[in-house]
Design an enzyme around this catalytic site. Structure first.
Site, PDB file in Angstrom:
ATOM      1  N   GLY A  11       0.840  -1.206   0.000  1.00 23.76           N
ATOM      2  CA  GLY A  11       0.000   0.000   0.000  1.00 23.76           C
ATOM      3  C   GLY A  11       0.866   1.245   0.000  1.00 23.76           C
ATOM      4  O   GLY A  11       1.825   1.328   0.761  1.00 23.76           O
ATOM      5  N   ARG A  72       1.429  -5.138  -5.838  1.00 25.08           N
ATOM      6  CA  ARG A  72       1.388  -6.365  -5.047  1.00 25.08           C
ATOM      7  C   ARG A  72       1.768  -7.472  -6.012  1.00 25.08           C
ATOM      8  O   ARG A  72       1.401  -7.442  -7.178  1.00 25.08           O
ATOM      9  CB  ARG A  72       0.000  -6.562  -4.453  1.00 25.08           C
ATOM     10  N   ASP A 103       4.152  -4.514   6.414  1.00 24.83           N
ATOM     11  CA  ASP A 103       4.716  -5.766   6.940  1.00 24.83           C
ATOM     12  C   ASP A 103       4.813  -6.866   5.884  1.00 24.83           C
ATOM     13  O   ASP A 103       5.719  -7.695   5.934  1.00 24.83           O
ATOM     14  CB  ASP A 103       3.998  -6.230   8.212  1.00 24.83           C
ATOM     15  N   THR A 125       3.533   3.061   5.710  1.00 22.77           N
ATOM     16  CA  THR A 125       2.106   2.710   5.640  1.00 22.77           C
ATOM     17  C   THR A 125       1.324   3.704   6.489  1.00 22.77           C
ATOM     18  O   THR A 125       1.824   4.162   7.520  1.00 22.77           O
ATOM     19  CB  THR A 125       1.837   1.281   6.160  1.00 22.77           C
ATOM     20  N   ASP A 127      -1.165   2.963   8.193  1.00 21.73           N
ATOM     21  CA  ASP A 127      -1.824   2.248   9.297  1.00 21.73           C
ATOM     22  C   ASP A 127      -1.084   2.311  10.633  1.00 21.73           C
ATOM     23  O   ASP A 127      -1.643   1.978  11.672  1.00 21.73           O
ATOM     24  CB  ASP A 127      -2.017   0.778   8.925  1.00 21.73           C
ATOM     25  N   ASP A 129       1.030   0.299  11.749  1.00 25.02           N
ATOM     26  CA  ASP A 129       0.945  -1.027  12.377  1.00 25.02           C
ATOM     27  C   ASP A 129       2.217  -1.858  12.208  1.00 25.02           C
ATOM     28  O   ASP A 129       2.161  -3.090  12.226  1.00 25.02           O
ATOM     29  CB  ASP A 129      -0.252  -1.803  11.791  1.00 25.02           C
ATOM     30  N   ARG A 171      -7.338  -2.153   9.025  1.00 23.40           N
ATOM     31  CA  ARG A 171      -7.932  -3.497   9.060  1.00 23.40           C
ATOM     32  C   ARG A 171      -7.606  -4.209  10.357  1.00 23.40           C
ATOM     33  O   ARG A 171      -8.465  -4.804  10.982  1.00 23.40           O
ATOM     34  CB  ARG A 171      -7.397  -4.338   7.899  1.00 23.40           C
TER      35      ARG A 171
HETATM   36  P1  ADP Z   1       2.268  -4.148   2.688  1.00 27.14           P
HETATM   37  O1  ADP Z   1       3.739  -4.179   2.466  1.00 27.14           O
HETATM   38  O2  ADP Z   1       1.690  -2.781   2.564  1.00 27.14           O
HETATM   39  O3  ADP Z   1       1.870  -4.885   3.957  1.00 27.14           O
HETATM   40  P2  ADP Z   1       1.380  -6.461   1.141  1.00 27.14           P
HETATM   41  O4  ADP Z   1       1.021  -7.266   2.323  1.00 27.14           O
HETATM   42  O5  ADP Z   1       0.468  -6.500  -0.035  1.00 27.14           O
HETATM   43  O6  ADP Z   1       1.575  -4.920   1.465  1.00 27.14           O
HETATM   44  O7  ADP Z   1       2.827  -6.949   0.673  1.00 27.14           O
HETATM   45  C1  ADP Z   1       3.457  -6.362  -0.443  1.00 27.14           C
HETATM   46  C2  ADP Z   1       4.166  -7.416  -1.244  1.00 27.14           C
HETATM   47  O8  ADP Z   1       5.199  -8.040  -0.453  1.00 27.14           O
HETATM   48  C3  ADP Z   1       3.310  -8.584  -1.711  1.00 27.14           C
HETATM   49  O9  ADP Z   1       2.567  -8.304  -2.869  1.00 27.14           O
HETATM   50  C4  ADP Z   1       4.351  -9.653  -1.968  1.00 27.14           C
HETATM   51  O10 ADP Z   1       4.961  -9.458  -3.221  1.00 27.14           O
HETATM   52  C5  ADP Z   1       5.389  -9.372  -0.881  1.00 27.14           C
HETATM   53  N1  ADP Z   1       5.185 -10.310   0.238  1.00 27.14           N
HETATM   54  C6  ADP Z   1       4.173 -10.335   1.135  1.00 27.14           C
HETATM   55  N2  ADP Z   1       4.294 -11.383   1.985  1.00 27.14           N
HETATM   56  C7  ADP Z   1       5.391 -12.056   1.603  1.00 27.14           C
HETATM   57  C8  ADP Z   1       6.055 -13.236   2.078  1.00 27.14           C
HETATM   58  N3  ADP Z   1       5.593 -13.944   3.119  1.00 27.14           N
HETATM   59  N4  ADP Z   1       7.193 -13.625   1.454  1.00 27.14           N
HETATM   60  C9  ADP Z   1       7.669 -12.916   0.407  1.00 27.14           C
HETATM   61  N5  ADP Z   1       7.098 -11.817  -0.082  1.00 27.14           N
HETATM   62  C10 ADP Z   1       5.977 -11.376   0.499  1.00 27.14           C
END
Ligand code: ADP
Length: 319
Positions: A11, A72, A103, A125, A127, A129, A171
């Site tokens: 995000g 993503r 995260d 972010t 959030d 969080d 969330r």
């Molecule tokens: P944010 O970083 O805002 O929490 P996301 O949860 O969508 O957003 O994570 C962003 C991107 O990080 C994901 O689209 C994916 O490519 C990568 N990612 C998320 N979780 C994992 C994981 N467990 N292992 C490797 N890459 C991950």
């Protein structure tokens, strides 16, 4: 380390640009070359990578969003995807990577580090969080956006003697709802961390009404339920004329506040220092206004803590 990369992921958040600027300029200042990776881990896999110069990050410190764009990427969750990313970096002689995101993005950075490619996570972010920091880049700007909206809603709410339900982002974490609710003077704040009790909310609204209050503002974090759902429940149980405002993606946008620009600049520069010091696999953060860093696995294992003193205060001040 002579060559590093930077990307923004997940995000988007206001202030990510200021963080990219800090990474690029600090690295160049230290004699390290920097490459910008476009569209997060997606662009890492497909090789959307460009060398950045001092001027590449000119005129972006005040802009919301992220000039590197974000994405993503499901493929990157797999080991094959991660190895493809490392291949792209190594082909350009890049030796370390700074990941600005939430995260999920941290988990990607952790995975790369475990495959032998050092990464640093920078918390970006709205959030708030992310463990290992008191504040994330973008939180302050989003907070100010929400407060601005609440102030405006209050004007119309009091003119028409209405109860307003304002749905804000969050969330899993109630930080944005809590801080916006307290500083916006909301009567009730609903956060995912604390199950709400409809009877006490009704009670509070009725007491306010009895002592002549002409309006009420209820903040609902999206992780509790939607604003519309909550308003429906409230209307089933009370006679109050209720309206709903869903603030949505406007909370992600806008020019970053000075607080976010400062935070982004400090954290971005610190991330570069850590890579240069050979300390990969860490996250940067701020605690009590001091820069801190943690092992990325340890940071991800720490629970995000809502500030309970602030939560208590919000209840005390909204009697
Ligand atoms: P944010 O970083 O805002 O929490 P996301 O949860 O969508 O957003 O994570 C962003 C991107 O990080 C994901 O689209 C994916 O490519 C990568 N990612 C998320 N979780 C994992 C994981 N467990 N292992 C490797 N890459 C991950």
């Amino acid at each position: 380390m002579k060559r590093i990369g930077v990307l923004t992921s997940g995000g988007d958040a206001p202030g990510m640009n200021a963080a990219v600027r800090a990474v690029v300029r600090k690295a160049i200042y230290q004699g390290v070359e920097v490459y910008g990776i476009y569209q997060g881990y997606q662009g890492l896999i497909t090789g959307q990578i460009e060398k950045m110069e001092v001027g590449s990050v000119g005129d972006i410190i005040h802009r919301g969003g992220t000039m590197l764009r974000s994405a993503r990427c499901q493929e990157f969750v797999t080991k094959e995807g991660q190895l493809k990313g490392i291949q792209q970096l190594k082909a350009l002689g890049i030796e370390g990577l700074i990941v600005i995101g939430g995260d999920g993005s941290y988990r990607g950075a952790k995975a790369l580090t475990e495959l032998g490619f050092p990464c640093i996570g920078v918390p970006g972010t709205i959030d708030n969080d992310i463990p290992g920091t008191d504040f994330t880049i973008g939180f302050d700007t989003a907070l100010n956006t929400v407060i601005d909206a609440i102030d405006k809603i209050r004007d119309t709410a009091s003119s028409h003697e209405r109860t307003f339900v304002v749905e804000v982002m969050g969330r899993n974490a109630g930080d944005l709802a809590l801080w916006a609710g307290l500083s916006g003077g909301a009567e009730t704040i609903l956060i995912p961390e604390d199950p709400f009790d409809m009877d006490s909310i009704k009670d509070r609204l009725l007491k306010g009404h009895e002592r002549g209050k002409r309006h009420s503002i209820i903040i609902v974090a999206e992780g509790v339920m939607s604003g519309n759902e909550f308003a429906k429940k409230l209307e089933e149980e009370t006679q109050f004329d209720t309206r709903v405002s869903v603030l949505g993606h406007m909370q992600r946008g806008g020019s970053p506040t000075a607080v976010d620009r400062m935070l982004a600049s400090r954290l971005g520069a610190r991330a570069v220092e850590l890579l240069i010091e050979g300390k990969g696999g860490r996250t940067v953060g701020i605690e009590k206004n001091q820069l801190v860093d943690y092992d990325i696995s340890e940071a991800l294992a720490m629970p995000h803590q809502l500030d309970l003193d602030i939560y208590r205060l919000s209840k005390e001040l909204s009697i």
